[in-house]
Design an enzyme around this catalytic site. Structure first.
Site: not given
Ligand code: CTP
Ligand code: CA
Length: 223
Positions: A33-35
């Site tokens: 995933g990412n932020r």
């Protein structure tokens, strides 16, 4: 800016927006995933609904509440987001890509939880479709607005993306420590072929309202 008194050119128009991260599964319990929190895209959806647009928000995994008057479609992966967007884009007047879409997915996700004793020695990745570029390539497609989240050479990279993706506008966004992701404020510069506008550093809700005003202006100019 003072609230505008004239109706927005986007009133009654169909506006399609992506927001949030995507999750690319490794196995049934793990993902890449990412932020991205979804805040910027959700704020844009709320701002577009506020000027009377018919808004559909395609969201990756986000805990944010759905803005009032917005139709929300939840997806998990980039491929699901691509499908949900391409199903709707031909009918949309404006497409705003605020999602932080994973550029790659795991080539062969494990169907059972990977156990400690079975350490994979590598994860093979394959590229995901570029949703924004695909929408920009539609004949008679919507006005396209992208984001360029960059840690370095923000304006140059954003300008290159405007051209490479063949889109109508791009919002350049510096990201990194305490900037862009996971925070309530942001700074944007919007570029289009032949012009730009500095929206400055402010709350994402305020930036979203100003971006929607600007998108309305460009939509009106292109009409
Ligand atoms: N985008 C998209 N589909 C993808 C990747 C990106 O629609 N598979 C959109 C994003 O929502 C954003 C714009 O494209 O509006 C630019 O995303 P960004 O990650 O900054 O650009 P990339 O072209 O993926 O280039 P890079 O990650 O190498 O900077
Ligand atoms: Ca990317």
């Amino acid at each position: 800016a003072a609230p505008s008194t004239r109706p927005s050119p986007l009133a009654g128009q169909s506006v399609l927006i992506t927001a949030g991260p995507t999750h690319e599964p490794i196995d049934p319990v793990r993902f890449i995933g990412n932020r991205s929190s979804g805040r910027m895209g959700f704020a844009i959806a709320a701002a577009a609904a506020n000027v009377g647009a018919r808004v559909c928000l395609i969201s990756g995994p986000s805990r944010l509440p759905t803005p009032a008057g917005v139709e929300r479609v939840d997806v998990e992966t980039a491929e699901q987001m691509y499908q949900a967007v391409l199903d709707r884009a031909p009918q949309a007047a404006v497409f705003i890509a605020a999602a932080a879409v994973a550029d790659y997915r795991v080539e062969a996700r494990a169907m059972h939880k990977i156990k400690r004793d079975n350490q994979p020695d590598q994860l093979s990745l394959v590229p995901n479709p570029d949703i924004l570029k695909a929408v920009a390539g539609l004949t008679d497609g919507p006005l396209t607005v992208g984001f360029a989240a960059e840690t370095d050479d923000v304006l140059d990279n954003a300008h290159d993306k405007l051209t490479a993706k063949g889109i109508d506008m791009i919002a350049a966004n510096a990201v990194g420590e305490g900037k862009g992701f996971e925070v309530a404020d942001n700074a944007l510069t919007v570029l289009w072929p032949g012009g730009h506008r500095e929206l400055g550093h402010k709350a994402k809700t305020q930036l979203a309202a100003e971006l929607i005003d600007l998108v309305g202006e460009r939509f009106h100019a292109a009409d």
